[in-house]
Enzyme design. Structure first.
Site, PDB file in Angstrom:
ATOM      1  N   TYR A  56      16.433  -5.192  40.941  1.00  0.00           N
ATOM      2  CA  TYR A  56      16.514  -4.400  42.180  1.00  0.00           C
ATOM      3  C   TYR A  56      15.204  -4.433  42.964  1.00  0.00           C
ATOM      4  O   TYR A  56      15.210  -4.388  44.192  1.00  0.00           O
ATOM      5  CB  TYR A  56      16.958  -2.954  41.862  1.00  0.00           C
ATOM      6  CG  TYR A  56      18.405  -2.917  41.451  1.00  0.00           C
ATOM      7  CD1 TYR A  56      18.770  -2.889  40.105  1.00  0.00           C
ATOM      8  CD2 TYR A  56      19.416  -3.003  42.410  1.00  0.00           C
ATOM      9  CE1 TYR A  56      20.107  -2.919  39.731  1.00  0.00           C
ATOM     10  CE2 TYR A  56      20.745  -3.035  42.046  1.00  0.00           C
ATOM     11  CZ  TYR A  56      21.094  -3.001  40.698  1.00  0.00           C
ATOM     12  OH  TYR A  56      22.418  -3.043  40.324  1.00  0.00           O
ATOM     13  N   ARG A  59      15.515  -7.432  45.173  1.00  0.00           N
ATOM     14  CA  ARG A  59      16.453  -7.244  46.305  1.00  0.00           C
ATOM     15  C   ARG A  59      15.881  -6.253  47.313  1.00  0.00           C
ATOM     16  O   ARG A  59      16.072  -6.370  48.522  1.00  0.00           O
ATOM     17  CB  ARG A  59      17.808  -6.783  45.767  1.00  0.00           C
ATOM     18  CG  ARG A  59      18.521  -7.876  44.953  1.00  0.00           C
ATOM     19  CD  ARG A  59      19.825  -7.385  44.366  1.00  0.00           C
ATOM     20  NE  ARG A  59      20.784  -7.050  45.411  1.00  0.00           N
ATOM     21  CZ  ARG A  59      21.824  -6.227  45.207  1.00  0.00           C
ATOM     22  NH1 ARG A  59      21.989  -5.658  44.018  1.00  0.00           N
ATOM     23  NH2 ARG A  59      22.670  -5.970  46.190  1.00  0.00           N
ATOM     24  N   ASN A  94      27.839  -1.909  50.696  1.00  0.00           N
ATOM     25  CA  ASN A  94      26.531  -2.573  50.670  1.00  0.00           C
ATOM     26  C   ASN A  94      25.415  -1.579  50.409  1.00  0.00           C
ATOM     27  O   ASN A  94      25.492  -0.419  50.825  1.00  0.00           O
ATOM     28  CB  ASN A  94      26.267  -3.291  52.003  1.00  0.00           C
ATOM     29  CG  ASN A  94      27.324  -4.344  52.302  1.00  0.00           C
ATOM     30  OD1 ASN A  94      28.041  -4.793  51.393  1.00  0.00           O
ATOM     31  ND2 ASN A  94      27.465  -4.713  53.558  1.00  0.00           N
ATOM     32  N   HIS A 120      28.165   2.839  47.332  1.00  0.00           N
ATOM     33  CA  HIS A 120      27.567   2.264  46.126  1.00  0.00           C
ATOM     34  C   HIS A 120      26.069   2.525  46.057  1.00  0.00           C
ATOM     35  O   HIS A 120      25.367   1.873  45.278  1.00  0.00           O
ATOM     36  CB  HIS A 120      27.831   0.745  46.087  1.00  0.00           C
ATOM     37  CG  HIS A 120      29.267   0.420  45.799  1.00  0.00           C
ATOM     38  ND1 HIS A 120      29.797  -0.838  45.970  1.00  0.00           N
ATOM     39  CD2 HIS A 120      30.292   1.185  45.372  1.00  0.00           C
ATOM     40  CE1 HIS A 120      31.079  -0.834  45.651  1.00  0.00           C
ATOM     41  NE2 HIS A 120      31.410   0.380  45.295  1.00  0.00           N
ATOM     42  N   CYS A 147       7.989  10.414  39.199  1.00  0.00           N
ATOM     43  CA  CYS A 147       8.873  11.042  40.196  1.00  0.00           C
ATOM     44  C   CYS A 147       8.026  11.953  41.082  1.00  0.00           C
ATOM     45  O   CYS A 147       7.333  12.837  40.563  1.00  0.00           O
ATOM     46  CB  CYS A 147       9.950  11.855  39.481  1.00  0.00           C
ATOM     47  SG  CYS A 147      10.900  12.927  40.602  1.00  0.00           S
ATOM     48  N   THR A 188      34.692  -8.050  52.795  1.00  0.00           N
ATOM     49  CA  THR A 188      34.767  -7.696  51.381  1.00  0.00           C
ATOM     50  C   THR A 188      35.920  -8.439  50.728  1.00  0.00           C
ATOM     51  O   THR A 188      36.984  -8.625  51.326  1.00  0.00           O
ATOM     52  CB  THR A 188      34.916  -6.167  51.169  1.00  0.00           C
ATOM     53  OG1 THR A 188      35.016  -5.886  49.768  1.00  0.00           O
ATOM     54  CG2 THR A 188      36.122  -5.609  51.891  1.00  0.00           C
ATOM     55  N   LEU A 213      35.864 -13.748  56.252  1.00  0.00           N
ATOM     56  CA  LEU A 213      35.698 -15.200  56.466  1.00  0.00           C
ATOM     57  C   LEU A 213      36.946 -15.958  56.057  1.00  0.00           C
ATOM     58  O   LEU A 213      37.337 -16.947  56.673  1.00  0.00           O
ATOM     59  CB  LEU A 213      34.473 -15.705  55.660  1.00  0.00           C
ATOM     60  CG  LEU A 213      34.035 -17.143  55.935  1.00  0.00           C
ATOM     61  CD1 LEU A 213      33.551 -17.274  57.377  1.00  0.00           C
ATOM     62  CD2 LEU A 213      32.939 -17.582  54.968  1.00  0.00           C
ATOM     63  N   GLU A 214      37.573 -15.465  54.980  1.00  0.00           N
ATOM     64  CA  GLU A 214      38.774 -16.164  54.465  1.00  0.00           C
ATOM     65  C   GLU A 214      39.740 -15.139  53.897  1.00  0.00           C
ATOM     66  O   GLU A 214      39.361 -13.982  53.659  1.00  0.00           O
ATOM     67  CB  GLU A 214      38.341 -17.149  53.369  1.00  0.00           C
ATOM     68  CG  GLU A 214      37.573 -16.477  52.243  1.00  0.00           C
ATOM     69  CD  GLU A 214      36.712 -17.455  51.447  1.00  0.00           C
ATOM     70  OE1 GLU A 214      36.574 -18.629  51.866  1.00  0.00           O
ATOM     71  OE2 GLU A 214      36.155 -17.035  50.421  1.00  0.00           O
ATOM     72  N   ALA A 230      31.907 -12.787  60.526  1.00  0.00           N
ATOM     73  CA  ALA A 230      31.878 -11.410  61.031  1.00  0.00           C
ATOM     74  C   ALA A 230      31.188 -11.314  62.389  1.00  0.00           C
ATOM     75  O   ALA A 230      31.602 -10.530  63.251  1.00  0.00           O
ATOM     76  CB  ALA A 230      31.152 -10.513  60.024  1.00  0.00           C
TER      77      ALA A 230
HETATM   78  N1  APR Z   1      31.714 -13.150  57.649  1.00  0.00           N
HETATM   79  C1  APR Z   1      32.750 -12.440  57.118  1.00  0.00           C
HETATM   80  N2  APR Z   1      33.061 -12.436  55.797  1.00  0.00           N
HETATM   81  C2  APR Z   1      32.272 -13.178  54.989  1.00  0.00           C
HETATM   82  C3  APR Z   1      31.186 -13.939  55.461  1.00  0.00           C
HETATM   83  C4  APR Z   1      30.916 -13.894  56.852  1.00  0.00           C
HETATM   84  N3  APR Z   1      29.900 -14.591  57.396  1.00  0.00           N
HETATM   85  N4  APR Z   1      30.617 -14.580  54.395  1.00  0.00           N
HETATM   86  C5  APR Z   1      31.333 -14.227  53.307  1.00  0.00           C
HETATM   87  N5  APR Z   1      32.326 -13.392  53.658  1.00  0.00           N
HETATM   88  C6  APR Z   1      33.330 -12.756  52.792  1.00  0.00           C
HETATM   89  C7  APR Z   1      33.731 -13.590  51.602  1.00  0.00           C
HETATM   90  O1  APR Z   1      34.802 -14.462  51.955  1.00  0.00           O
HETATM   91  C8  APR Z   1      34.174 -12.509  50.602  1.00  0.00           C
HETATM   92  O2  APR Z   1      35.562 -12.231  50.758  1.00  0.00           O
HETATM   93  O3  APR Z   1      32.747 -11.590  52.263  1.00  0.00           O
HETATM   94  C9  APR Z   1      33.370 -11.280  51.013  1.00  0.00           C
HETATM   95  C10 APR Z   1      32.289 -10.912  50.020  1.00  0.00           C
HETATM   96  O4  APR Z   1      32.914 -10.540  48.817  1.00  0.00           O
HETATM   97  P1  APR Z   1      32.007 -10.139  47.563  1.00  0.00           P
HETATM   98  O5  APR Z   1      30.928 -11.153  47.405  1.00  0.00           O
HETATM   99  O6  APR Z   1      32.937  -9.855  46.447  1.00  0.00           O
HETATM  100  O7  APR Z   1      31.278  -8.799  48.024  1.00  0.00           O
HETATM  101  P2  APR Z   1      31.899  -7.354  48.111  1.00  0.00           P
HETATM  102  O8  APR Z   1      33.367  -7.418  48.410  1.00  0.00           O
HETATM  103  O9  APR Z   1      31.052  -6.578  49.040  1.00  0.00           O
HETATM  104  O10 APR Z   1      31.705  -6.796  46.610  1.00  0.00           O
HETATM  105  C11 APR Z   1      32.068  -5.461  46.388  1.00  0.00           C
HETATM  106  O11 APR Z   1      31.173  -5.603  44.153  1.00  0.00           O
HETATM  107  O12 APR Z   1      29.512  -6.445  42.842  1.00  0.00           O
HETATM  108  C12 APR Z   1      29.980  -5.299  43.433  1.00  0.00           C
HETATM  109  O13 APR Z   1      28.767  -3.413  44.061  1.00  0.00           O
HETATM  110  C13 APR Z   1      28.984  -4.743  44.403  1.00  0.00           C
HETATM  111  O14 APR Z   1      29.381  -3.720  46.539  1.00  0.00           O
HETATM  112  C14 APR Z   1      29.684  -4.845  45.742  1.00  0.00           C
HETATM  113  C15 APR Z   1      31.151  -4.872  45.351  1.00  0.00           C
END
Ligand code: APR
Length: 247
Positions: A56, A59, A94, A120, A147, A188, A213-214, A230
């Site tokens: 962390y 990040r 996020n 989260h 702390c 997501t 994206l997909e 996005a």
């Molecule tokens: N524009 C739109 N969507 C996008 C882009 C983009 N430029 N790039 C990637 N994506 C999409 C991907 O296709 C995918 O479906 O964003 C999504 C990201 O999915 P994950 O990597 O699974 O992330 P997320 O859904 O936020 O994960 C949820 O899982 O690991 C835990 O706590 C963590 O908050 C996170 C949670």
């Protein structure tokens, strides 16, 4: 012209991808490089706190990079909240601060019940295991960090919801889902609960839209899905919504 209505927006790592932050499950994602079990569970922290803190810290340090900035999608959502006369609850999975920075740039929301909710947790906060105080935290955390509230060293952990822990703000999210007229899921994969279940909670009471994206595993649950980056989809969506409501 349609009358404005309450909106719930859910975002994931995809909305920050074009700002330079990695997603989790894309081929180049975070979980392709490190195991959840090693850095994102309470058991991992108990077993090897230094390794979890280092994950962390790296990040958190990335957010201090001037190149990492809110993109057009973050800014469009902040602009929507600043102009939409009904409540906009922006729920983000996020832990980056890009929505927060976009909101600061856009100014106060038009409706007092509009809010940004990090379900989260947040990279730029730390929580004390001894006194439960939550502090804004932009620097590294280590086993010797004390702390600021109770003075105890070694008890500060990232203010992040790990796998197996309860996400934040669930009562408020479920209340907003029961009242909204529109639910939009952005960037997501819909693979992590409880966020993945939000669309099903609408039970047809509200319109649902996926901007990603997909296609995802949950795409079929939405009334409409648009696929692309996005930074293209979100500004267009917001402009059309504001124009339609004359907001
Ligand atoms: N524009 C739109 N969507 C996008 C882009 C983009 N430029 N790039 C990637 N994506 C999409 C991907 O296709 C995918 O479906 O964003 C999504 C990201 O999915 P994950 O990597 O699974 O992330 P997320 O859904 O936020 O994960 C949820 O899982 O690991 C835990 O706590 C963590 O908050 C996170 C949670």
């Amino acid at each position: 012209m349609t009358a404005p209505f309450p909106i719930v927006i859910l975002t994931g790592a995809g909305i920050s991808r074009e700002s330079g932050l990695a997603t989790f499950r894309d081929p180049d994602g975070i979980w392709a490089k490190v195991r959840i079990e090693d850095v994102a569970t309470p058991q991992a922290f108990a077993r090897d706190p230094a390794r979890v803190q280092a994950f962390y810290n790296a990040r958190r340090a990335q957010l201090r990079d001037a190149a990492i900035r809110p993109n057009a999608a973050h800014l469009a959502l902040a602009g929507l909240a600043a102009r939409w006369p009904e409540p906009v609850l922006l729920v983000t999975q996020n832990v980056d601060d890009l929505h927060d920075r976009a909101a600061a740039e856009a100014g106060p929301p038009a409706h007092p019940d509009s809010a940004l909710l990090h379900m989260h947790g947040e990279l730029l906060k730390a929580r004390c295991l001894r006194c439960d105080a939550v502090h804004a935290w932009a620097d590294d955390l280590s086993a010797t960090t004390a702390c600021p509230a109770c003075g105890e060293a070694g008890g500060l952990r990232p203010h992040i919801v790990w796998f197996g822990e309860i996400p934040l703000g669930m009562d408020r999210i479920e209340d907003a889902l029961s009242r909204c007229g529109l639910f939009v899921s952005i960037g997501t994969s819909g693979q992590v609960w409880p966020a993945a279940g939000f669309v099903a909670q609408l039970r047809g009471r509200a319109r649902s839209l996926e901007l990603n994206l997909e296609p995802t595993e949950g795409t079929r649950l939405f009334d409409e899905a648009r696929h692309g980056p996005a930074t293209q989809l979100v500004p267009d969506f917001v402009a059309t919504l504001l124009r339609g409501a004359g907001a």
